[in-house]
Design an enzyme around this catalytic site. Structure first.
Site, PDB file in Angstrom:
ATOM      1  N   PHE A  42      43.205 -42.126-126.216  1.00 43.83           N
ATOM      2  CA  PHE A  42      42.250 -42.535-125.180  1.00 43.83           C
ATOM      3  C   PHE A  42      40.817 -42.481-125.697  1.00 43.83           C
ATOM      4  O   PHE A  42      40.010 -43.358-125.407  1.00 43.83           O
ATOM      5  CB  PHE A  42      42.383 -41.618-123.960  1.00 43.83           C
ATOM      6  CG  PHE A  42      43.637 -41.878-123.190  1.00 43.83           C
ATOM      7  CD1 PHE A  42      43.730 -42.970-122.347  1.00 43.83           C
ATOM      8  CD2 PHE A  42      44.732 -41.041-123.306  1.00 43.83           C
ATOM      9  CE1 PHE A  42      44.885 -43.223-121.633  1.00 43.83           C
ATOM     10  CE2 PHE A  42      45.896 -41.282-122.592  1.00 43.83           C
ATOM     11  CZ  PHE A  42      45.975 -42.378-121.751  1.00 43.83           C
ATOM     12  N   GLU A  65      56.239 -31.744-114.067  1.00 46.40           N
ATOM     13  CA  GLU A  65      56.798 -33.094-113.856  1.00 46.40           C
ATOM     14  C   GLU A  65      58.180 -33.231-114.500  1.00 46.40           C
ATOM     15  O   GLU A  65      59.063 -33.889-113.949  1.00 46.40           O
ATOM     16  CB  GLU A  65      55.821 -34.202-114.292  1.00 46.40           C
ATOM     17  CG  GLU A  65      55.390 -34.179-115.727  1.00 46.40           C
ATOM     18  CD  GLU A  65      54.104 -34.970-115.990  1.00 46.40           C
ATOM     19  OE1 GLU A  65      53.386 -35.328-115.043  1.00 46.40           O
ATOM     20  OE2 GLU A  65      53.811 -35.211-117.175  1.00 46.40           O
TER      21      GLU A  65
HETATM   22  C1  LIG Z   1      53.055 -35.199-121.744  1.00 44.21           C
HETATM   23  C2  LIG Z   1      51.579 -35.347-121.425  1.00 44.21           C
HETATM   24  C3  LIG Z   1      51.198 -35.683-120.140  1.00 44.21           C
HETATM   25  C4  LIG Z   1      49.858 -35.817-119.821  1.00 44.21           C
HETATM   26  N1  LIG Z   1      49.510 -36.167-118.554  1.00 44.21           N
HETATM   27  C5  LIG Z   1      48.216 -36.403-118.256  1.00 44.21           C
HETATM   28  C6  LIG Z   1      47.831 -36.868-116.965  1.00 44.21           C
HETATM   29  O1  LIG Z   1      48.687 -37.039-116.076  1.00 44.21           O
HETATM   30  N2  LIG Z   1      46.530 -37.132-116.741  1.00 44.21           N
HETATM   31  C7  LIG Z   1      45.580 -36.955-117.712  1.00 44.21           C
HETATM   32  O2  LIG Z   1      44.403 -37.235-117.471  1.00 44.21           O
HETATM   33  N3  LIG Z   1      45.897 -36.499-118.926  1.00 44.21           N
HETATM   34  C8  LIG Z   1      47.189 -36.222-119.235  1.00 44.21           C
HETATM   35  N4  LIG Z   1      47.527 -35.773-120.487  1.00 44.21           N
HETATM   36  C9  LIG Z   1      46.456 -35.476-121.452  1.00 44.21           C
HETATM   37  C10 LIG Z   1      45.939 -36.732-122.098  1.00 44.21           C
HETATM   38  O3  LIG Z   1      46.997 -37.539-122.533  1.00 44.21           O
HETATM   39  C11 LIG Z   1      45.031 -36.322-123.256  1.00 44.21           C
HETATM   40  O4  LIG Z   1      43.972 -35.563-122.731  1.00 44.21           O
HETATM   41  C12 LIG Z   1      44.495 -37.531-123.983  1.00 44.21           C
HETATM   42  O5  LIG Z   1      45.561 -38.254-124.561  1.00 44.21           O
HETATM   43  C13 LIG Z   1      43.508 -37.113-125.073  1.00 44.21           C
HETATM   44  O6  LIG Z   1      43.076 -38.247-125.750  1.00 44.21           O
HETATM   45  P1  LIG Z   1      42.665 -38.162-127.284  1.00 44.21           P
HETATM   46  O7  LIG Z   1      42.146 -39.506-127.642  1.00 44.21           O
HETATM   47  O8  LIG Z   1      41.820 -36.986-127.515  1.00 44.21           O
HETATM   48  O9  LIG Z   1      44.010 -37.853-128.053  1.00 44.21           O
HETATM   49  P2  LIG Z   1      45.392 -38.617-128.066  1.00 44.21           P
HETATM   50  O10 LIG Z   1      45.522 -39.530-126.910  1.00 44.21           O
HETATM   51  O11 LIG Z   1      46.416 -37.555-128.256  1.00 44.21           O
HETATM   52  O12 LIG Z   1      45.314 -39.520-129.367  1.00 44.21           O
HETATM   53  C14 LIG Z   1      45.238 -39.000-130.652  1.00 44.21           C
HETATM   54  C15 LIG Z   1      45.625 -40.091-131.627  1.00 44.21           C
HETATM   55  O13 LIG Z   1      45.319 -39.664-132.935  1.00 44.21           O
HETATM   56  C16 LIG Z   1      46.375 -40.012-133.798  1.00 44.21           C
HETATM   57  N5  LIG Z   1      46.303 -39.090-134.921  1.00 44.21           N
HETATM   58  C17 LIG Z   1      46.449 -37.749-134.905  1.00 44.21           C
HETATM   59  N6  LIG Z   1      46.253 -37.226-136.113  1.00 44.21           N
HETATM   60  C18 LIG Z   1      45.973 -38.266-136.928  1.00 44.21           C
HETATM   61  C19 LIG Z   1      45.673 -38.358-138.304  1.00 44.21           C
HETATM   62  N7  LIG Z   1      45.605 -37.278-139.092  1.00 44.21           N
HETATM   63  N8  LIG Z   1      45.446 -39.577-138.840  1.00 44.21           N
HETATM   64  C20 LIG Z   1      45.513 -40.691-138.056  1.00 44.21           C
HETATM   65  N9  LIG Z   1      45.801 -40.649-136.735  1.00 44.21           N
HETATM   66  C21 LIG Z   1      46.005 -39.454-136.181  1.00 44.21           C
HETATM   67  C22 LIG Z   1      47.607 -39.885-132.937  1.00 44.21           C
HETATM   68  O14 LIG Z   1      48.674 -40.658-133.478  1.00 44.21           O
HETATM   69  C23 LIG Z   1      47.113 -40.397-131.605  1.00 44.21           C
HETATM   70  O15 LIG Z   1      47.304 -41.778-131.456  1.00 44.21           O
HETATM   71  C24 LIG Z   1      48.867 -35.621-120.830  1.00 44.21           C
HETATM   72  C25 LIG Z   1      49.269 -35.288-122.131  1.00 44.21           C
HETATM   73  C26 LIG Z   1      50.610 -35.161-122.433  1.00 44.21           C
HETATM   74  C27 LIG Z   1      51.020 -34.821-123.837  1.00 44.21           C
END
Ligand SMILES: Cc1cc2nc3c(=O)[nH]c(=O)nc-3n(C[C@H](O)[C@H](O)[C@H](O)COP(=O)(O)OP(=O)(O)OC[C@H]3O[C@@H](n4cnc5c(N)ncnc54)[C@H](O)[C@@H]3O)c2cc1C
Length: 440
Positions: A16, A172
């Protein structure tokens, strides 16, 4: 003529945070390299639906390349970043290095086993599509193996599904599993009664969903119990074994154990050399850059920042989206010679789903439970799902399973064995033989 080279912004992670930073930055005169170790963006809030056979992976994930199509200044690369050289301004991959003018690290977090990584194969967590498929496989396989055992006259096996962790994911999973056992599968087996499956949710703290107000936690627990889930709070898990979960001196037998108890920041956080919080997240400056490196930003679950009320910005999708966009705006402001702006998180409300027509929601001082909360949850999540096609399909799937209780993606793929099964059936056989001996 402007001879200044176009700045290169490297973004690690297309979740995200990273994805929204890229989409916003695409409007500005920069070259963007968006790197992820997967070729798809996963809508994590709906992962539990894949894990519980309600949706298929393609309905909650989309190819990154497709999402950013048409933006000529975004290059999408598949790869796993391993390290950084902050002095030379390069990201290191196993086979190459990539230079940057600006770096946005948005690699997210994963589940933590509190130093017991050996528990992971026994109790998978839910973070990726692969995790969801593995959980689905274990759940569906447990019913099949129990039926096979009962059909061949073997001693019955008590189907206990134990979920460790009473946060949103644990809740959930527990609620939906109970519905599967009591409704979706109820009349499809001849030799076992799926309704006798025990779904047990273990939470170490005094209440489930601890980040929600107490009245909503209580309501969630009540809604779970109404669905047939056994909820145990103040119950600390001290060991995970192939067929049991240990809680101090007591233990609970389990066919499937699922882990929803802890979160650990991506190991990339440590490589930035910046101060970290206790969960391993990077303590960022108010503009989301890291101390001493204004050209490096950390966003989303990997960043640790307090909002204006001194509260930690939560690890949720809206926070990651807002941080990604704010970072893009600050890079644009740099390029325009304007001062940066500090990040302020706007909390539009929190929602947690429990099961069919069961959820809780908090919008400021307004607390809602039950059907209305569930409807709000459903529409918010469908609205944020990527791709119009996915939104329509998911809405139809949901409406269908709402009225029929059917789960449309009940496929067991991969290995047909369960880590717990052999040991469990051996134990059941031994106790059946002992019983026979005693009665003889
Ligand atoms: C099961 C579950 C249910 C959830 N439900 C909710 C909800 O209902 N509502 C809500 O608001 N939030 C929810 N969340 C939390 C939400 O999904 C996270 O807060 C959000 O995804 C964070 O976004 P981000 O971009 O920080 O990380 P992420 O979305 O986790 O993305 C990280 C990305 O980095 C990539 N990556 C990691 N390490 C590397 C690397 N070394 N090199 C290249 N790529 C890499 C991964 O492949 C991934 O695509 C939920 C999370 C989970 C796991």
């Amino acid at each position: 003529m402007n001879s200044k080279p176009t700045p290169q912004v490297v973004i690690i992670g297309s979740g995200f945070g990273g994805l929204n930073a890229a989409l916003k930055l695409a409007h500005y005169p920069v070259r963007i390299v968006l790197i992820d170790r997967k070729n798809h963006h996963t809508f994590q809030p709906l992962l539990y639906q894949v894990a519980t056979a309600g949706l298929s992976p393609g309905e909650i994930a989309a190819p990154i390349r497709w999402i950013v199509r048409g933006r000529r200044n975004i290059e999408v690369l598949l790869g796993e970043a391993q390290d950084f050289d902050l002095d030379r301004r390069v990201v290191k991959f196993p086979d190459r290095e990539l230079p940057y003018d600006y770096l946005i690290v948005a690699a997210g977090a994963s589940h933590a086993y509190f130093g017991h990584d050996d528990w992971e194969p026994l109790a998978p967590g839910l973070k990726t599509i692969e995790d969801a498929l593995e959980i689905r496989r274990r759940i569906l396989l447990a019913f099949e193996l129990a039926e096979r055992q009962a059909a061949s006259g073997g001693p019955p096996v008590q189907l206990n599904f134990v979920i460790v962790g009473g946060g949103p994911t644990g809740v959930e999973l527990a609620g939906t599993l109970s519905e599967i056992a009591r409704r979706a599968l109820a009349n499809e087996f001849n030799s076992i009664d799926p309704k006798r499956t025990r779904i047990i949710l273990l939470e170490g703290g005094p209440r489930i969903l601890p980040t929600y107000p107490e009245d909503l936690s209580r309501s969630a627990e009540e809604q779970l119990r109404n669905l047939g889930v056994e909820v145990h709070t103040s119950t600390m898990v001290t060991g995970v074994e192939p067929v049991a979960v240990r809680m101090g001196a007591s233990s609970l037998s389990a066919v499937v154990i699922l882990w929803a108890a802890g979160v650990a920041a991506s190991p990339l956080a440590k490589k930035l050399g910046a101060p970290l919080d206790r969960a391993g997240r990077v303590l960022v400056n108010p503009d989301l850059s890291i101390p001493g490196h204004p050209e490096i930003f950390v966003v989303g679950d990997l960043a640790s920042l307090k909002d204006k009320n001194g509260q930690l910005v939560p690890g949720v999708a809206p926070a990651a989206i807002q941080e990604g966009k704010a970072t893009a705006r600050n890079i644009a402001r740099d390029l325009q010679g304007k001062p940066r702006q500090n990040f302020h998180y706007v909390n539009k409300g929190s929602l947690a789903t429990i099961g069919r027509a069961a959820a809780i929601a908090q919008f400021g001082k307004v607390h809602i439970s039950g059907f209305i909360a569930w409807l709000s949850w459903l529409f918010v999540h469908i609205f944020f799902l990527i791709g119009f096609r996915n939104r329509i399909i998911v809405l139809i799937q949901w409406a269908w399973s709402y009225f029929t209780y059917e789960r449309g993606a009940r496929l067991i793929t991969g290995d047909q064995t369960l880590p717990s099964w052999q040991q469990l059936t051996q134990e059941e056989n031994t106790s059946a033989q002992e019983k026979e001996k005693r009665t003889a």
